[in-house]
Design a protein around this motif. Sequence first.
Motif, short mmCIF file in Angstrom:
data_model
loop_
_atom_site.label_atom_id
_atom_site.label_comp_id
_atom_site.label_asym_id
_atom_site.label_seq_id
_atom_site.Cartn_x
_atom_site.Cartn_y
_atom_site.Cartn_z
N ASP A 194 0.80 -1.23 0.00
CA ASP A 194 0.00 0.00 0.00
C ASP A 194 0.83 1.28 0.00
OD1 ASP A 194 -2.46 -1.42 0.19
OD2 ASP A 194 -2.11 -1.70 2.33
N PHE A 195 2.11 1.19 0.32
CA PHE A 195 2.89 2.40 0.58
C PHE A 195 4.04 2.62 -0.39
CE2 PHE A 195 1.00 1.08 4.62
CZ PHE A 195 0.37 2.25 5.02
N GLN A 196 4.04 1.97 -1.53
CA GLN A 196 5.18 2.09 -2.44
C GLN A 196 5.31 3.48 -3.05
OE1 GLN A 196 6.98 -0.52 -4.77
NE2 GLN A 196 7.00 -2.03 -3.14
N HIS A 197 4.27 4.30 -2.98
CA HIS A 197 4.36 5.65 -3.52
C HIS A 197 4.94 6.63 -2.50
CE1 HIS A 197 0.70 5.46 -1.20
NE2 HIS A 197 0.54 6.76 -1.28
N LEU A 198 5.34 6.12 -1.32
CA LEU A 198 5.92 6.96 -0.26
C LEU A 198 7.39 6.64 -0.08
CD1 LEU A 198 3.20 6.59 2.53
CD2 LEU A 198 3.27 8.27 0.67
N SER A 199 8.15 7.62 0.40
CA SER A 199 9.51 7.34 0.82
C SER A 199 9.46 6.42 2.05
CB SER A 199 10.24 8.64 1.19
OG SER A 199 9.66 9.21 2.36
N TYR A 200 10.55 5.72 2.32
CA TYR A 200 10.55 4.80 3.46
C TYR A 200 10.33 5.53 4.79
CZ TYR A 200 11.82 0.73 6.29
OH TYR A 200 11.81 -0.32 7.17
N PRO A 201 10.97 6.70 5.03
CA PRO A 201 10.67 7.42 6.29
C PRO A 201 9.21 7.82 6.40
CG PRO A 201 12.72 8.23 5.34
CD PRO A 201 12.10 7.32 4.31
N GLU A 202 8.57 8.20 5.29
CA GLU A 202 7.16 8.57 5.34
C GLU A 202 6.28 7.35 5.62
OE1 GLU A 202 3.90 11.45 4.82
OE2 GLU A 202 5.97 11.43 5.55
N GLU A 203 6.66 6.20 5.08
CA GLU A 203 5.93 4.96 5.38
C GLU A 203 6.00 4.64 6.87
OE1 GLU A 203 6.30 0.15 4.50
OE2 GLU A 203 7.25 1.58 3.14
N LEU A 204 7.18 4.82 7.47
CA LEU A 204 7.32 4.56 8.90
C LEU A 204 6.48 5.55 9.71
CD1 LEU A 204 11.17 3.84 9.17
CD2 LEU A 204 9.29 2.20 9.00
N TRP A 205 6.43 6.81 9.26
CA TRP A 205 5.58 7.80 9.94
C TRP A 205 4.13 7.37 9.89
CZ3 TRP A 205 1.32 10.59 8.73
CH2 TRP A 205 0.96 11.63 9.59
N ALA A 206 3.67 6.92 8.72
CA ALA A 206 2.27 6.53 8.56
C ALA A 206 1.93 5.35 9.46
CB ALA A 206 2.01 6.17 7.10
N LYS A 207 2.83 4.39 9.57
CA LYS A 207 2.56 3.21 10.40
C LYS A 207 2.60 3.57 11.89
CE LYS A 207 3.99 -0.10 6.91
NZ LYS A 207 4.95 -1.15 6.50
N ARG A 208 3.50 4.44 12.27
CA ARG A 208 3.54 4.89 13.67
C ARG A 208 2.25 5.63 14.01
NH1 ARG A 208 5.05 9.88 15.79
NH2 ARG A 208 5.64 9.83 17.99
N ARG A 209 1.79 6.50 13.11
CA ARG A 209 0.57 7.26 13.34
C ARG A 209 -0.64 6.32 13.45
NH1 ARG A 209 -0.88 12.65 12.60
NH2 ARG A 209 -2.99 12.89 13.42
N ARG A 210 -0.62 5.26 12.65
CA ARG A 210 -1.73 4.30 12.70
C ARG A 210 -1.82 3.64 14.08
NH1 ARG A 210 -2.12 -1.18 8.98
NH2 ARG A 210 -4.05 -2.00 9.87
N VAL A 211 -0.68 3.27 14.64
CA VAL A 211 -0.66 2.66 15.97
C VAL A 211 -1.10 3.69 17.02
CG1 VAL A 211 0.80 1.60 17.74
CG2 VAL A 211 1.12 0.99 15.34
N GLN A 212 -0.58 4.93 16.89
CA GLN A 212 -0.94 5.97 17.85
C GLN A 212 -2.45 6.24 17.83
OE1 GLN A 212 1.59 8.24 19.85
NE2 GLN A 212 -0.35 7.75 20.86
N ASP A 213 -3.03 6.32 16.64
CA ASP A 213 -4.48 6.57 16.53
C ASP A 213 -5.29 5.42 17.11
OD1 ASP A 213 -3.95 8.96 15.31
OD2 ASP A 213 -4.41 8.27 13.28
N ALA A 214 -4.83 4.19 16.89
CA ALA A 214 -5.55 3.03 17.42
C ALA A 214 -5.55 3.04 18.94
CB ALA A 214 -4.93 1.74 16.89
N LEU A 215 -4.42 3.38 19.53
CA LEU A 215 -4.33 3.40 20.99
C LEU A 215 -5.21 4.51 21.58
CD1 LEU A 215 -0.50 2.83 21.53
CD2 LEU A 215 -2.34 1.28 22.21
N LYS A 216 -5.18 5.68 20.96
CA LYS A 216 -5.89 6.82 21.54
C LYS A 216 -7.36 6.83 21.16
CE LYS A 216 -5.50 11.81 22.17
NZ LYS A 216 -4.68 13.02 21.88
N ARG A 217 -7.65 6.71 19.85
CA ARG A 217 -9.03 6.86 19.40
C ARG A 217 -9.87 5.63 19.69
NH1 ARG A 217 -11.32 5.71 14.55
NH2 ARG A 217 -9.28 5.28 13.64
N LEU A 218 -9.29 4.43 19.47
CA LEU A 218 -10.04 3.20 19.67
C LEU A 218 -9.88 2.64 21.07
CD1 LEU A 218 -9.25 1.44 16.27
CD2 LEU A 218 -11.21 2.87 16.85
N GLY A 219 -8.66 2.74 21.60
CA GLY A 219 -8.40 2.16 22.91
C GLY A 219 -8.56 3.12 24.08
N GLY A 220 -8.61 4.42 23.78
CA GLY A 220 -8.77 5.40 24.86
C GLY A 220 -7.55 5.54 25.73
#
Length: 207
Positions: free
Chosen positions: A88-114
């Motif tokens: 899904d992320f081949q159109h991104l630089s590798y650092p940007e892909e890592l940012w996106a995946k970190r943000r996904r985990v952060q959002d899951a913990l805060k928005r879904l897990g509270g």
Amino acid sequence: MEKPRQSLQRGNICTGTVEGYSSEGLGVVRLDGAVVFVPRAVRGETIDLRITKVMKSSCAGEIVKIHTPSPERAAPECPYFGRCGGCDFQHLSYPEELWAKRRRVQDALKRLGGADVPVEEILGAKEPAHYRNKSQYPVGPDGSIGFYRARSHEVVPIGRCLIQSEVSDRTAGAVGDWMRRYKVSAYDESTGRGLVRHIYVRVNAAG
């Protein structure tokens, strides 16, 4: 979330800024109270997009014009990107892909897990290609071997994958040769008949 306004109709062209990414790597643009998911859009870019589908609280869109490309935009190395649903992320630089995946985990913990737990930076791999030691290749009813197109069971034939190990690709290819040589049937979902449905390969560190 508000329902999309009338301006967000299929075929309409709108302008917006990409704020982030969905779990599938789609760019997220917020317009008129709705989230618009746009393939191959990169965070920070201002784009003109065409609405392709309107849903209850979100829309799908496609890029018409990129006003200023992001420096994190990358040319996909995989020739199958956009057809195969594996990456899904081949159109991104590798650092940007890592940012996106970190943000996904952060959002899951805060928005879904509270849980307001900070997620540390992801440590990138030294070599992000050919890292998988387990591979499962679906086989199409015509004997084609590859990976499914996104959100479908249509097999996209693939000879070499950039994230699978090279020995896995060679093994899948050898099974395909064996099937053709000995006329071994592939499984057909429409009839429920056929012998080979998937090729499953595991490779250890020694190859």
